[in-house]
Design a protein around this motif. Structure first.
Motif, PDB file in Angstrom:
ATOM      1  N   TYR B  13       0.805  -1.224   0.000  1.00  0.00           N
ATOM      2  CA  TYR B  13       0.000   0.000   0.000  1.00  0.00           C
ATOM      3  C   TYR B  13       0.838   1.274   0.000  1.00  0.00           C
ATOM      4  N   ASN B  14       2.115   1.167   0.383  1.00  0.00           N
ATOM      5  CA  ASN B  14       2.977   2.356   0.355  1.00  0.00           C
ATOM      6  C   ASN B  14       3.509   2.674  -1.031  1.00  0.00           C
ATOM      7  N   VAL B  15       3.417   1.713  -1.928  1.00  0.00           N
ATOM      8  CA  VAL B  15       4.033   1.898  -3.239  1.00  0.00           C
ATOM      9  C   VAL B  15       3.152   2.790  -4.093  1.00  0.00           C
ATOM     10  N   VAL B  31       8.922  -4.004  -7.501  1.00  0.00           N
ATOM     11  CA  VAL B  31       7.990  -3.311  -6.612  1.00  0.00           C
ATOM     12  C   VAL B  31       7.752  -4.174  -5.380  1.00  0.00           C
ATOM     13  N   LYS B  32       7.583  -3.526  -4.239  1.00  0.00           N
ATOM     14  CA  LYS B  32       7.376  -4.282  -3.013  1.00  0.00           C
ATOM     15  C   LYS B  32       5.951  -4.843  -2.956  1.00  0.00           C
ATOM     16  N   TYR B 185       1.790  -6.024  15.283  1.00  0.00           N
ATOM     17  CA  TYR B 185       3.085  -6.118  14.622  1.00  0.00           C
ATOM     18  C   TYR B 185       3.486  -7.577  14.550  1.00  0.00           C
ATOM     19  N   LEU B 186       4.093  -7.952  13.464  1.00  0.00           N
ATOM     20  CA  LEU B 186       4.684  -9.287  13.432  1.00  0.00           C
ATOM     21  C   LEU B 186       5.964  -9.231  14.247  1.00  0.00           C
ATOM     22  N   LYS B 187       6.071 -10.105  15.210  1.00  0.00           N
ATOM     23  CA  LYS B 187       7.253 -10.086  16.065  1.00  0.00           C
ATOM     24  C   LYS B 187       8.332 -10.968  15.442  1.00  0.00           C
ATOM     25  N   LEU B 188       9.572 -10.539  15.615  1.00  0.00           N
ATOM     26  CA  LEU B 188      10.683 -11.283  15.028  1.00  0.00           C
ATOM     27  C   LEU B 188      10.696 -12.754  15.454  1.00  0.00           C
ATOM     28  N   PRO B 189      10.497 -13.060  16.746  1.00  0.00           N
ATOM     29  CA  PRO B 189      10.492 -14.495  17.121  1.00  0.00           C
ATOM     30  C   PRO B 189       9.388 -15.267  16.402  1.00  0.00           C
ATOM     31  N   ILE B 191       8.180 -14.541  13.420  1.00  0.00           N
ATOM     32  CA  ILE B 191       8.602 -14.697  12.018  1.00  0.00           C
ATOM     33  C   ILE B 191       9.601 -15.844  11.919  1.00  0.00           C
ATOM     34  N   MET B 192      10.472 -15.931  12.936  1.00  0.00           N
ATOM     35  CA  MET B 192      11.450 -17.023  12.948  1.00  0.00           C
ATOM     36  C   MET B 192      10.747 -18.380  13.031  1.00  0.00           C
ATOM     37  N   LYS B 195       9.017 -19.726   9.866  1.00  0.00           N
ATOM     38  CA  LYS B 195       9.839 -20.358   8.827  1.00  0.00           C
ATOM     39  C   LYS B 195       9.788 -21.879   8.941  1.00  0.00           C
ATOM     40  N   LYS B 196       9.459 -22.361  10.128  1.00  0.00           N
ATOM     41  CA  LYS B 196       9.490 -23.806  10.362  1.00  0.00           C
ATOM     42  C   LYS B 196       8.105 -24.440  10.284  1.00  0.00           C
TER      43      LYS B 196
END
Lengths: 553, 248
Positions: B13-15, B31-32, B185-189, B191-192, B195-196
């Motif tokens: 949406y920012n693009v 483009v993102k 917010y998607l939290k980094l942990p 997101i990690m 992946k699994k």
């Protein structure tokens, strides 16, 4: 206020997803695969995706890429436009230009075998390759502070999400993680905000010349097909900057890519002296020069961006290592200014650091020590030789101007093979180069015509920059009073003009004057952090994912 | 109770959208892309329903090319337990997506199908409605509040005159509107961990659907550029200018 933070541990952590960081991450995985072992590699990137914050010309020399992926062509690397022609102009005025005969072009400016690329897209491709090799890449997360314990860099803390303007936690507050590693490779690019701290903390710049910088402003245009010459490279020196003088130096570029795309930009050395100079407005008027307008007229501007670049070269290169980590790419300053290219050198430095780190970890090291083998590899590499040959270029221009300095450089490069028996030094700091406003001439810039030249705000719009509104201002004034009490009377607050994104404004009248920071406009170019005469602006990372969203830059 | 959430990969949406010079579509190279913001709201609602104990399993589904896997990873980071990728490299029109999602919904035996009210790329606003129709189940669109109670759900929708509350029997399709929630917010942990988590990749044939091309894009053109403004010096001049244009 202590916060419970999640922790992840890796063998190697890379901070920044540009050419240096991505090449390093890839090289680490390649080395592990060669040894038949595993290396856990994590890369964090503050942009919303890999490539979102990447801006470069770019004419790309494929030397380092050839070493990293000898089969890059088969793998589909986005190097689509070989350089087929190289024009260099000395712009004498807003209408006059002299083309430099090919014979007199210094060797580093020759571009046979090079490609005109979008570095952002090359980084996107490198990102895909890195992920395929098993590198964990996390875009949208900004490394905020280094973790230093007992003098050893142990990793970084990611910035918190969900903090409001006053620094209080919002309902969706999420504390940033600690990412720890045996070795941390810092690849933030020019004037990295952590790199800057590390250089100071470990006194890495001791015994080197001061670092020098420039700001590059770039636009992407779609032009009518009949004006498009794929593969043509046009470089220029002189107007609107100095040709004979040394008060406002820099150069211009215009490259023809594929699909009727032309990119155009102006690089202004941050050693300029007139506080009234506005790099943005210089660039806007530059596009009206007939040699440039002939390619752009009738076209549409589709992209805009700006980024500071580091140009001190070998003389200004800090020590690369400290306990637990290293600086790579332009976080250290490996750009070759004589070639005006930094991508291949950044990639190579990343690869060398990766090789050193991989050898150490695969050899059983628990990390935390200085990777001195990286420095040894660097000194024995073509990268060092290349930077050594170019070490005098920037200094010669600063001392003698574009024409005379350029001529001396031509003699050094083409007659002495870059190996003059002496080295020149430039000891003046960029932030200390401004003259007082009272001693300077105001510059009246022409109004933008809306066809070739534009105003700042409509330009910033094209960078697609975006920041969460309710968050602490990421441009931190060490002393809030300085802009109005000192910078305004002494230099007419130059931030209003050197910022290419309209972040800084002086608003109000008389005693009610105040300094306004529109942090949301920031395109993360870092110019303010470099050029503020009081060194009062500290650029820190905003909430992850904020900043420009460059496409095809 | 199991919930199926459909997510779509769209230009972020920012693009700033650019129309291709030949009018065949918009520029997507370099483009993102990210998850359709309305689908993020649907994901968030699914996670909140699970946090309230109403939902036991969240399955995310998407249809499209290989890159759509990124969008499913985001859904898994939000909190989906697993994901299904219906891989289709060609153009996917709403009816094709609806048929595929309906087949997955049936196979999974999910009681609730949550989706964004529309995707911000084509603004079609069709898929959810067609899924309900294909399966002949209830639908409630533009939800601004969702409450699940046993075999029924109460959905509040924003309408011109205020709010309307509907009750639907489950299984049902609910398309979500902007004010339903604010996605986390998607939290980094997370997101990690995402992946699994497992992603099942299937083809359109596996759900017995063939790609439909009921509509054809004839031309895409950018909105007309804004006309240049005129500076007036006095109020009288302004009034005169407005009058001459018949605006006052």
């Amino acid at each position: 206020m202590s916060v419970e933070r999640d922790v992840m541990e890796y063998d190697v952590l890379v901070v920044g997803g540009g050419p240096a960081g991505l090449s390093a991450a890839i090289r680490l995985k390649q080395k592990a695969a060669e040894a038949g072992k595993e290396l856990n590699v994590c890369l964090v990137e503050k942009g919303s995706e890999v490539g979102a914050h990447i801006l470069s010309g770019a004419v790309f020399e494929p030397r380092a890429l050839n070493e990293l992926f000898p089969d890059w062509k088969e793998k589909g690397a986005p190097l689509n436009t070989p350089v087929i022609g190289d024009d260099i102009y000395f712009f004498r005025s807003q209408t006059a230009a002299v083309k430099m005969p090919n014979l007199f072009v210094p060797k580093p400016m020759h571009n046979e075998g090079n490609y005109i690329i979008s570095l952002a897209n090359l980084c996107r491709w490198l990102g895909t390759q890195a992920e395929a090799l098993g590198v964990e890449i996390y875009p949208g997360f900004a490394a905020q502070t280094p973790i230093i314990e007992d003098g050893v860099v142990k990793g970084v803390t990611i910035g918190d999400m969900g903090v409001n303007h006053q620094g209080e936690h919002k309902p969706d507050y999420a504390p940033g993680m600690e990412l720890r590693a045996k070795y941390t490779l810092f690849a933030e690019g020019c004037r990295g905000h952590i790199g800057k701290q590390l250089i100071a903390q470990y006194d890495l710049a001791k015994g080197t010349d001061p670092q020098h910088y420039a700001i590059g402003i770039k636009e992407i245009w779609t032009v009518p097909a009949e004006q498009h010459k794929p593969g043509l490279v046009v470089h220029g020196a002189g107007w609107p900057l100095d040709l004979l003088g040394t008060e406002a130096l820099g150069g211009s570029f215009l490259y023809h890519l594929e699909n009727n795309t032309v990119v155009c930009g102006l690089i202004v050395d941050l050693s300029y002296t007139n506080p009234y100079l506005s790099p943005f407005d210089e660039f806007q008027r530059f596009k009206h020069h007939p040699k440039i307008a002939q390619y752009l007229k009738g076209g549409t501007r589709v992209g805009y961006g700006a980024r500071a670049l580091v140009k001190g070269g070998l003389n200004s290169l800090p020590k690369l290592t400290f306990p637990g980590g290293v600086l790579i790419g332009d976080d250290a300053g490996t750009l070759n200014f004589a070639k005006i290219k930094g991508s291949h050198t950044a990639m190579k430095s990343g690869m060398l650091a990766a090789e050193a780190a991989a050898e150490a970890v695969l050899g059983g090291s628990e990390g935390g020590d200085e990777l001195t083998t990286y420095t040894e590899k660097f000194k024995a590499s073509w990268l060092h030789e290349e930077l050594y040959k170019s070490r005098n270029f920037g200094v010669l221009l600063h001392k003698f101007g574009a024409l005379i300095g350029g001529a001396i450089n031509y003699i050094e490069q083409n007659w002495f093979g870059g190996k003059f028996p002496w080295t020149f030094h430039d000891l003046k700091l960029d932030h200390a180069s401004l003259k007082l406003a009272a001693d300077s001439q105001k510059i009246e810039y022409p109004r933008p015509d809306g066809k070739l030249s534009f105003d700042k705000l409509s330009s910033v719009f094209l960078s697609s920059t975006n920041h969460e509104e309710d968050q602490p201002v990421h441009l931190v004034l060490k002393d809030k009073s300085i802009p109005i009490s000192k910078n305004l009377p002494l230099y007419d607050e130059p931030a209003q003009r050197y910022c290419p994104a309209g972040v800084y404004e002086v608003v109000g009248e008389g005693d009610a004057k105040r300094f306004q920071i529109n942090a949301q406009n920031c395109v993360h170019c870092k110019t303010c952090d470099i050029k503020d005469p009081a060194q009062n602006i500290n650029w820190v990372a905003p909430e992850g994912g904020g900043g420009p969203n460059y496409a095809n830059m | 109770m199991k919930v199926l959430v459909s997510v779509k990969r769209v230009v972020d949406y920012n693009v700033r959208i650019q129309v291709k010079s030949d009018g065949s579509g918009v520029v997507t190279d370099g483009v993102k892309f990210s998850m359709n913001p309305f689908d993020e709201i649907a994901m968030e609602e699914a996670v909140r329903l699970r946090e309230k104990g109403k939902v036991t399993e969240i399955v995310a589904v998407t249809i499209g090319g290989a890159k759509n896997e990124e969008t499913l990873r985001s859904a898994l980071a939000f909190g989906a337990d697993r994901a299904i990728h219906i891989k289709e490299e060609g153009e996917v029109q709403p009816l094709t997506a609806a048929k595929a999602f309906a087949a997955v919904l049936k196979k999974e035996g999910a009681q609730l199908f949550l989706c964004g009210k529309q995707a911000i790329d084509d603004d079609a606003n069709q898929t959810g409605q067609m899924v309900a129709s294909l399966l002949d189940i209830a639908q409630a669109t533009f939800a601004s509040k969702v409450e699940v109670d046993g075999a029924k759900a109460q959905i509040t929708r924003e309408i011109d005159a205020g709010l309307e509350t509907l009750e639907v029997d489950l299984p049902a399709v609910v398309s979500v509107d902007l004010r339903l929630n604010e996605p986390r917010y998607l939290k980094l942990p997370d997101i990690m961990k995402a992946k699994k988590k497992p992603i099942e990749t299937i083809g359109l044939g596996d759900v017995g659907v063939t790609a439909e091309a009921g509509t054809k894009t004839v031309k895409v053109s950018p909105p007309p550029a804004r006309a240049k403004g005129v500076m007036v010096k006095t109020v009288d001049e302004l009034v005169a200018a407005l009058k001459s244009k018949g605006l006052v």
